[in-house]
Each structure stands twice: as structure tokens, then as C-alpha cells.
Enzyme design. Structure first.
Site, PDB file in Angstrom:
ATOM      1  N   CYS A 193     -15.836  -2.925  38.377  1.00  0.00           N
ATOM      2  CA  CYS A 193     -14.905  -2.504  37.341  1.00  0.00           C
ATOM      3  C   CYS A 193     -15.095  -3.355  36.099  1.00  0.00           C
ATOM      4  CB  CYS A 193     -13.469  -2.611  37.850  1.00  0.00           C
ATOM      5  SG  CYS A 193     -12.233  -2.093  36.649  1.00  0.00           S
ATOM      6  N   CYS A 215     -13.902   3.895  31.153  1.00  0.00           N
ATOM      7  CA  CYS A 215     -15.284   3.713  30.683  1.00  0.00           C
ATOM      8  C   CYS A 215     -16.276   4.337  31.657  1.00  0.00           C
ATOM      9  CB  CYS A 215     -15.592   2.237  30.475  1.00  0.00           C
ATOM     10  SG  CYS A 215     -15.621   1.270  32.011  1.00  0.00           S
ATOM     11  N   GLU A 250     -11.579 -19.228  18.527  1.00  0.00           N
ATOM     12  CA  GLU A 250     -12.082 -17.978  17.961  1.00  0.00           C
ATOM     13  C   GLU A 250     -12.211 -18.120  16.447  1.00  0.00           C
ATOM     14  OE1 GLU A 250     -13.376 -14.687  16.664  1.00  0.00           O
ATOM     15  OE2 GLU A 250     -13.253 -14.886  18.845  1.00  0.00           O
ATOM     16  N   CYS A 261      -6.848   0.813  33.349  1.00  0.00           N
ATOM     17  CA  CYS A 261      -8.207   1.355  33.296  1.00  0.00           C
ATOM     18  C   CYS A 261      -8.452   1.929  31.906  1.00  0.00           C
ATOM     19  CB  CYS A 261      -8.348   2.444  34.357  1.00  0.00           C
ATOM     20  SG  CYS A 261      -9.819   3.465  34.177  1.00  0.00           S
ATOM     21  N   ARG A 301      -8.355  19.426  48.686  1.00  0.00           N
ATOM     22  CA  ARG A 301      -8.744  19.111  47.312  1.00  0.00           C
ATOM     23  C   ARG A 301      -9.563  20.259  46.748  1.00  0.00           C
ATOM     24  NH1 ARG A 301     -10.992  13.635  44.251  1.00  0.00           N
ATOM     25  NH2 ARG A 301      -9.306  13.885  42.769  1.00  0.00           N
ATOM     26  N   TYR A 322     -19.261  20.294  46.154  1.00  0.00           N
ATOM     27  CA  TYR A 322     -19.680  20.034  47.525  1.00  0.00           C
ATOM     28  C   TYR A 322     -19.718  21.355  48.299  1.00  0.00           C
ATOM     29  CZ  TYR A 322     -19.181  15.109  46.402  1.00  0.00           C
ATOM     30  OH  TYR A 322     -19.329  13.871  45.838  1.00  0.00           O
ATOM     31  N   LYS A 369     -11.651   6.412  20.845  1.00  0.00           N
ATOM     32  CA  LYS A 369     -11.851   5.204  21.652  1.00  0.00           C
ATOM     33  C   LYS A 369     -10.582   4.352  21.738  1.00  0.00           C
ATOM     34  CE  LYS A 369     -16.314   5.820  22.343  1.00  0.00           C
ATOM     35  NZ  LYS A 369     -16.883   6.048  23.691  1.00  0.00           N
ATOM     36  N   ALA A 402     -14.498 -11.145  27.078  1.00  0.00           N
ATOM     37  CA  ALA A 402     -15.097 -12.069  28.052  1.00  0.00           C
ATOM     38  C   ALA A 402     -14.489 -13.466  27.908  1.00  0.00           C
ATOM     39  CB  ALA A 402     -16.611 -12.118  27.886  1.00  0.00           C
TER      40      ALA A 402
END
Length: 458
Positions: free
Chosen positions: A364, A347, A414, A344, A224, A176, A432, A395
């Protein structure tokens, strides 16, 4: 628990502001602002969830000090006029009810502004160097324009004080405008604002001095910065430690970030970067200038957070995406329910990619209720209801858990022996592995629901 993570729950005083714990929500953009730049009630609800969740300090996302030239988005907050004060005042009142302290980040986008979003104007900067690949070529600011912008930062900080904020943060990183003066990547001026370190820091120093003159001696100033820019020819950590000597005197706390537009993976951390990887930068700043420092960087695990504080690498743990995923992170840690944290997975889809790339409001991947938190659990069914969910991927697990939590007798079927679906499978790739946190959280959540029955192929 508080007894287990004593450093997280130790209060901290910065000038006249005392934070009840060491967790700070970082100033991540949301696209929740009104079209006129005012803070929306949706916006206030979003931050309220994080305050209710026990967060010690909230830093509101960057607010524009110079509209339209300094704008960073179509629904960015503005703080360049007194008419934004009433809504900001309400926000501060609401957050203070939960014992949460609040700061606001004031900013000018400079060359990072998009011409299409600032009425077709040409962006401005230290020089005529684009802030990112494919970005518009900016025009260099004149000295008179620089002085005018300095004044606007001071006026914005005064408005923040009037609105009831406990601190104000000046954004001097992440490509910035202030960063564009500090970094040799963007600044090739030959006047008193370019060339030497002393000249490149002049703009930032003037802004800090103007802010202090406007808000007086009591309100904390946070800064910052991109401690290491991680681009060829950019400022290294060693360079930044020298830069800070020119303007650190009036700064009360450093928000030690990293990266520019050309090294975004270190600014909005990629998922393969380990928890707390940036803390060495905060430690270097803290040791040299003996001032409180915020560190961040994929910090999800309370043990990692507490260890950083215990080692003295930083004084405050910054969490942005982690508190988007779970606004009650602090409360869950405090009450011994860390296994219930919805971590979190870094991703960067709904919080960064879609928001920045295609201008959507923040979302999210792992938290379908970014604004409402867990309030949906209060909406119980009126009569008995059976729900069958086919498929135990993420899901399916989310759907089954939600149905059971509102009172439905729920059956999850399942065909495979394991739950978690593709996310669990992909998480076996070393880079991952963070992805496994989501199915593990859902499976743990499901295990506690007595009205959820799971059938797998054994």
C-alpha cells in the site's frame, strides 16, 4: 462516533448470520497464499488486523474451486480439496474471537486464467473469446465439463461451511467464468447455455442450486455480480436486473459490483470517481428484489457511508482498499477519531497494479505496514535518541512520525512554507484532489506528537 453514524453501527441479520456493523471488507487478492494454495499465517495476520479494527464482515479473497484450470494466480487460495480445511478453520476461529463474521469467495477464473500459471493448459470459457485484450484464446467447455464444475462449486461451499465460515460468496462478475457465461461479450454459444437470457443464466443458476443443496437451508449465500459491465455490447444495469430473476431465489445478499476486464477503471475504481458512485446500482437491485445489498466504490468518508445506508441505497458498505490503507477504519469512526483515518487515495499501485501486473504480494502506498498495523508503536526505544529528517514531503512526514511514535526526539526540516511535498501540489489538479488526503492525514498525525518539532521556511 457511534451516535454520529448510527446507520454504520446498526447490526444486520442475513439469514442466520448477524453482522455487528455495516462495514464489510471486500475480497481483494493479496498474493499471500502458500505455493500449494493453503492460507498462510501471514495471510491470517493480515485479516486479523482488519478484524481487530472492528470490521463487521470479512470476505476472504477468491478461492479456486477447480485446480489448476480455474486458477487466478500463482499463490491463490484453493478450496478444492479437504486438506485446505485445517488452516481455513484456524482462520475462522481467529476472526470470530473479535466478533467478526467471515465469508469466503469461491471462484473459477475461466478465460481469465493465464496459461503460464496453469501448467501450460489452455484456459476454458463459455466460448472461444479471450477475456481481455492480449489474453489467451480459451476453449469452450463441454456440457459434461460444465456439470463437473457445478459440482465442484457445491463441494467448495460445503468445505467453507465445515471450516466455520458464516457465509459463502459465489463470484459471478469481473470477467471470471460465471461472468463469461452471463455476458454476451464472452458467450456466443448456441446450446442450452448460450443465446437467450434464460440460457446464459443457466450455469449460474445450477451453481447456486448445487451450493444450496450442499450447505443446507441455514448458511447465507452471497453473489457478487457486475451489475453494469460498462463495455460495448455488455450487460447494462437493466439487463442485469432481468438476469437476476432467473437465479435470485436462493441468494441471500447481492454484492453489487461493476465492470469487466475491459472496463477495469470501474471495477477497481479510478481515483477521479467520487465516493460511493456505484450505490445507484445496489439501490436498483435492492428495490427490485428486496434483499440485502453490498455497495462499494471509493467509499472513504464515514459520512458518505452513513448517508448511503440512510437513503436505503444499500445495506452493507464494502471497503477493500480503504481497509488495506487503514485496518482500524471502523474503530476510529466508532471512537470519534475519524480525523486519524489513513484514507486510501485510490492510486491502485501496490494493491492492484503491482500485484496483478508483476505478481508481487500486496502493498500500500499510504500504509507501509499492511500486515503489522500499528503494532510498531509498541517497540519503544531503549535509550534517548535524536532523529533529524530532512524534507517534509509524504516520505519525510511518515519517517518523522514513525520515529517520534517509537520515542525518538525528532526534528523535521522543510525548506518550503508548506508540508506535503509533491502529493500536496499534485492534489490541486481537480481529478487528483483525493491525493490530498494522505499529506493531510500525515500533517494531522504529526501535530499530535509532542516530541516532533517541525521547522519550515516561513
Amino acid at each position: 462516533m457511534k451516535d454520529k453514524y448510527t446507520h454504520i453501527f446498526e447490526p444486520l441479520t442475513v439469514r442466520t448470520m448477524t453482522i455487528k456493523n455495516r462495514i464489510c471488507m471486500m475480497p481483494m487478492g493479496t498474493n499471500y497464499g502458500e505455493q500449494n494454495g493453503e492460507m498462510s499465517f501471514l495471510h491470517i495476520d493480515y485479516y486479523r488486523q482488519r478484524a481487530k479494527g472492528g470490521t463487521g464482515l470479512l470476505i476472504v479473497e477468491n478461492a479456486n474451486v477447480d485446480f489448476p484450470q480455474g486458477s487466478n494466480g500463482t499463490t491463490q487460495l484453493r478450496i478444492d480439496h479437504d486438506n485446505y480445511l485445517p488452516r481455513l478453520y484456524k482462520f475462522c476461529e481467529d476472526m470470530h474471537r473479535y466478533g467478526t463474521k467471515v465469508s469466503i469467495q469461491i471462484n473459477h477464473a475461466g478465460a481469465s486464467a493465464m496459461s503460464s500459471r496453469i501448467g501450460g493448459l489452455q484456459p476454458v470459457s463459455a466460448s472461444n473469446i479471450a477475456s481481455k485484450t492480449g489474453g489467451a484464446t480459451p476453449r469452450p467447455l463441454t456440457k459434461d465439463e460444465i456439470l463437473a464444475i457445478v459440482k465442484k462449486y457445491g463441494e467448495a461451499a460445503k468445505r467453507a461451511q465445515t471450516a466455520g465460515f458464516d457465509a459463502v460468496e459465489i463470484h459471478a462478475g469481473h470477467s471470471y467464468l460465471i461472468s463469461q457465461f452471463l455476458s454476451p461479450v464472452y458467450n456466443d454459444r448456441t446450446d442450452e447455455f448460450g443465446g437467450s437470457i434464460e440460457n446464459r443464466t443457466r450455469f449460474c443458476r445450477m451453481i447456486i442450486d448445487e451450493v444450496r443443496s450442499q450447505i443446507g437451508p441455514h448458511m447465507p449465500i452471497m453473489l457478487r455480480l457486475s451489475a453494469d459491465e460498462f463495455v460495448k455490447g455488455g450487460n447494462t444495469l437493466e439487463d442485469t436486473l432481468e438476469l437476476l430473476s432467473y437465479f435470485q431465489e436462493e441468494v441471500d445478499a447481492f454484492d453489487v459490483s461493476a465492470g469487466l476486464n475491459g472496463s477495469l477503471q470501474f471495477q477497481i475504481d479510478a481515483n477521479y470517481l467520487k465516493d460511493g458512485w456505484r450505490s445507484y446500482m445496489a439501490k436498483a437491485v435492492r428495490e427490485k428484489y428486496n434483499k440485502p445489498c453490498v455497495t462499494m466504490g471509493n467509499i472513504r468518508d464515514p459520512r458518505v457511508a452513513d448517508d448511503i445506508l440512510e437513503r436505503g441505497d444499500a445495506d452493507i458498505i464494502g471497503m477493500g482498499r480503504g481497509l488495506i490503507a487503514d485496518p482500524h477504519w471502523v474503530k476510529k469512526v466508532a471512537t470519534g477519531h475519524e480525523d486519524d483515518i489513513r484514507k486510501c487515495i485510490s492510486c491502485n499501485i501496490g494493491c492492484a497494479g503491482h500485484r496483478i501486473g508483476i505478481n508481487r504480494p500486496i502493498r500500500c502506498t499510504v500504509n507501509p505496514s499492511v500486515n503489522g498495523g500499528e503494532d510498531y508503536k509498541k517497540q519503544k526505544i531503549n535509550k534517548p535518541c535524536n532523529v533529524v529528517v530532512i524534507g517534509g514531503g509524504t516520505a519525510g512526514l511518515e519517517a518523522a512520525c514513525t520515529a517520534a511514535e517509537v520515542g525518538c526526539t525528532t526534528f523535521l526540516i522543510e525548506k518550503k512554507p508548506e508540508l506535503g511535498g509533491l502529493a500536496a501540489l499534485i492534489s490541486k489538479i481537480p481529478d487528483k484532489k483525493r491525493l490530498a488526503d494522505f499529506p493531510n492525514y500525515l500533517i494531522h498525525r504529526a501535530s499530535k506528537l509532542k516530541n516532533l518539532f517541525i521547522f519550515k521556511n516561513t
